[in-house]
Design an enzyme around this catalytic site. Sequence first.
Site, PDB file in Angstrom:
ATOM      1  N   GLY A 164       0.817  -1.216   0.000  1.00  0.00           N
ATOM      2  CA  GLY A 164       0.000   0.000   0.000  1.00  0.00           C
ATOM      3  C   GLY A 164       0.845   1.258   0.000  1.00  0.00           C
TER       4      GLY A 164
ATOM      5  N   HIS B 268       4.373   2.079  -8.000  1.00  0.00           N
ATOM      6  CA  HIS B 268       3.398   0.979  -7.960  1.00  0.00           C
ATOM      7  C   HIS B 268       2.498   1.025  -9.195  1.00  0.00           C
ATOM      8  CE1 HIS B 268       4.122   1.578  -3.506  1.00  0.00           C
ATOM      9  NE2 HIS B 268       4.362   0.288  -3.641  1.00  0.00           N
TER      10      HIS B 268
ATOM     11  N   GLN C 184       7.923  -9.161   7.908  1.00  0.00           N
ATOM     12  CA  GLN C 184       9.141  -8.682   7.255  1.00  0.00           C
ATOM     13  C   GLN C 184       9.722  -7.430   7.924  1.00  0.00           C
ATOM     14  OE1 GLN C 184       6.938  -8.063   3.407  1.00  0.00           O
ATOM     15  NE2 GLN C 184       8.318  -6.322   3.207  1.00  0.00           N
TER      16      GLN C 184
ATOM     17  N   ARG D 215       8.766   5.140   1.773  1.00  0.00           N
ATOM     18  CA  ARG D 215       9.527   5.648   2.917  1.00  0.00           C
ATOM     19  C   ARG D 215      10.084   7.049   2.683  1.00  0.00           C
ATOM     20  NH1 ARG D 215      10.939  -0.142   3.712  1.00  0.00           N
ATOM     21  NH2 ARG D 215      10.042  -0.713   5.725  1.00  0.00           N
TER      22      ARG D 215
HETATM   23  O1  PAF Z   1       7.978  -4.712  -1.860  1.00  0.00           O
HETATM   24  C1  PAF Z   1       6.989  -4.777  -1.086  1.00  0.00           C
HETATM   25  O2  PAF Z   1       6.142  -3.897  -1.056  1.00  0.00           O
HETATM   26  C2  PAF Z   1       6.862  -5.962  -0.162  1.00  0.00           C
HETATM   27  O3  PAF Z   1       8.098  -6.399   0.278  1.00  0.00           O
HETATM   28  C3  PAF Z   1       6.056  -7.131  -0.766  1.00  0.00           C
HETATM   29  C4  PAF Z   1       6.751  -7.704  -1.994  1.00  0.00           C
HETATM   30  C5  PAF Z   1       4.672  -6.641  -1.153  1.00  0.00           C
HETATM   31  C6  PAF Z   1       5.910  -8.255   0.255  1.00  0.00           C
HETATM   32  O4  PAF Z   1       5.284  -7.823   1.403  1.00  0.00           O
END
Ligand code: PAF
Length: 284
Positions: A29, A35, A59, A189
Amino acid sequence: MRIIHRLDELRKARAALKGGKLALVPTMGALHDGHLALVREAKWHAARVVVSIFVNPRQFGVNEDLDAYPRQLERDCALLQTEGVDLIWAPTAEEMYREGYATNVAVAGVSEGLCGAARPGHFDGVATVVCKLFNQVEPDVALFGEKDWQQLAVIRRMARDLDLRRPHADMVFGVPTVREQDGLALSSRNAYLSAEDRARAAVLPAAIKKAVAEISGGKPVAEALKRLRAALLSGGFDAVDYAELRDAETLVELTERPTDHARLLVAARIGGTRLIDNMEAWSG
Ligand code: PAF
């Protein structure tokens, strides 16, 4: 466009998405133009596009920015609606990792070093969630940004090693990094940067570009990397986590001018924000 939060609903909606190939764009998101470039590329590959939006707790390290990570589902959905996305898969953490969840996907080799060294467990979290997303959505094609080059290498390795069929490893595509006018790679970020740090952050892509030119021109790799580090520190960065030349696929470190596909990868910190970037250093 449907927005789905539960796995049983996803399965039904997935079964109904017939007619042509299906592409998955996994995201956390806080969508930006990088994106949207993935979504547009996905449309070249497939008739149907699913975008997943899930801030994956597995993660993030204990002292990382899980709580602060920007969450803006409504805005993201509106953006994806205008891009003509078919379905948004936005599970809760409880839906993704049900009670008693105990499985971890760990990819050796490519996960080690670089961001893997500074963020222990990060790539296990990425490989685990992406493996689950692949199994949940069963896409023909999946797309990831090249900004996270090590992540892309990890996911390709995982898809290959686990003989995944949806998608097949060859159908995991990287999409070139989208950059601001001054060269800074788009990243969710970047929102953490103060105006002053944001202005200074452009030294990162400029320094990488210069080092790539030096290496291609035959300058010793170690010297080019040393100058790159110095340029970042004198340009306002507080620390350089790594600046390395690596084989583009295996991520084996290269200390001499490359003869095969190579990538120069950097992570550096400015005002408490860790930025990563990479560029092709040799195209073979
Ligand atoms: O790159 C990201 O946004 C994340 O690491 C992913 C690939 C969606 C996995 O959570």
